[in-house]
Design an enzyme around this catalytic site. Sequence first.
Site, short mmCIF file in Angstrom:
data_model
loop_
_atom_site.label_atom_id
_atom_site.label_comp_id
_atom_site.label_asym_id
_atom_site.label_seq_id
_atom_site.Cartn_x
_atom_site.Cartn_y
_atom_site.Cartn_z
N GLU A 1 -0.54 -2.69 24.21
CA GLU A 1 0.31 -1.51 24.35
C GLU A 1 -0.22 -0.62 25.47
OE1 GLU A 1 0.61 0.40 20.54
OE2 GLU A 1 1.48 -1.37 19.58
N ILE B 1 2.40 2.91 2.42
CA ILE B 1 3.65 2.79 3.17
C ILE B 1 4.54 1.73 2.53
CG2 ILE B 1 4.67 2.14 5.39
CD1 ILE B 1 2.27 3.42 6.75
N THR C 1 5.90 -2.68 11.60
CA THR C 1 5.54 -1.34 12.06
C THR C 1 4.07 -1.05 11.75
OG1 THR C 1 6.28 -0.37 9.97
CG2 THR C 1 7.87 -0.44 11.78
N GLY D 1 0.83 -1.20 0.00
CA GLY D 1 0.00 0.00 0.00
C GLY D 1 0.86 1.25 0.00
N ARG E 1 0.61 -3.30 12.65
CA ARG E 1 -0.18 -3.58 13.84
C ARG E 1 0.26 -4.93 14.39
NH1 ARG E 1 -0.98 0.94 13.39
NH2 ARG E 1 -2.94 2.14 13.42
N SER F 1 0.12 -9.64 -1.17
CA SER F 1 -1.05 -9.48 -0.31
C SER F 1 -2.21 -10.11 -1.06
CB SER F 1 -1.33 -8.01 0.02
OG SER F 1 -1.77 -7.32 -1.13
N HIS G 1 6.13 1.81 19.77
CA HIS G 1 5.14 2.32 18.81
C HIS G 1 5.37 3.81 18.52
CE1 HIS G 1 0.81 1.66 17.14
NE2 HIS G 1 1.59 2.34 16.30
#
Length: 318
Positions: A266, A157, A235, A155, A237, A176, A285
Site C-alpha cells: 500500500e 469486528i 477489510t 472477534g 489485512r 478461526s 484502505h
Amino acid sequence: MTKTTIAVLDDWQDVASGVVDWSVLDPLGQVSFLHDYPADTATLAERLKDFEVICVMRERTLFDAALLSRLPNLKLLVTGGMRNAAIDLQAANKQGIVVCGTQSYKHAAPELTWALIMGATRNLVAEADSLRAGNWQIGLGGDLHGKTLGILGLGSIGKWIARYGQAFGMKVIAWSQNLTAEAAAESGVTRVSKRELFEQADVLSVHLVLSDRSRGLVDAEALGWMKPDAWLVNTSRGPIIDEAALIDTLQQRRIAGAALDVFDREPLPTDHPFRTLDNVLATPHIGYVTRNNYQMFFSQMIEDIQAWHAGAPIRVFS
C-alpha cells in the site's frame, strides 16, 4: 528552552492539521505534517532524522530495526490504535524509544465492510457509472436475505458483521483456529470447519489479525473450495490472503468476485490487476478513515505527547 520537534506522518489526504487543534502542543514543540508516501530506508531516515517525536497513522510506514537505528534523535513514537505490526517494538525498546498508542473508533471498519458487501453484491459502482454515462440498468444484483455469510475470525469486528448479516436475514457461520462452538453460539453464529466455511459461504468476510499463523491462510486450496457465485471480502489485512492465488482465481472467474480494502503493498501499485479486474471492488484502505476515528487518533496522540513530555507516558506498548 529548546522546543521538541514533532512529525505527523502519513498525512496522505492532507487532513490531519484540521481534524483536531494541534496548537495545544505549541508550548512543547513544533509540529510538522508530512504528506509523503513511505519510501526506502535511506530516504525515510533522511526525512525523519531530526524529529524527536513521530506520530504514525496505523501501519502505513514500516519502522523496523534498520530505520530506527538511523533515527538517533527519536524518543517517542506514537501510533493510531493499540496495535501496529509495522513497528519493531524490540528494536524501539533497545534504543530507549517509548512507543504509545491510541484507542480506535470501533464502528468504522465494520460499516465499511458492510458497504463493500452491499456495493459488490448489488453491482452498485457499475450501475452508478452507467447512469452517469447516460445509460440505464445493465445487470442483475444479488440478494443477501436467505444467503449464508461466512466470517473468518469472529472477534470484535467479526461480531459486528455477524449482527449486520443477521439483521439482513442471513445465516451466519464462522471459523478461526481458536473459535469454539460455545463462543460462536453466544453471537448466534454456527461454528463450522475451515473447509465448510469456504464451501458454504455466499459472502465470506475476513476479520483476522495478521500474524505468522494467519498470513496466507486464505490460499489457493481455500479459494478453490468457494462457490462459483460467492464473494470474498477483506477489510482486515492484505497478506492474510495469498494475493497471487486470488488474482488467478479472479482472472479465471472461479468465484463471483472480491471486495477489497487492504492489500499486500500500500498504496497499491498503479499497474496492479486489482485496479482493472472487473470482478473486483477495491477501495484504498479506508476502513478506519473516518472523521470520528481520526479525531480519536489525533486527540489521543496529543494526549500521549503531553503525558510523555510531563514524564508520565500513557498507553505505552509493552
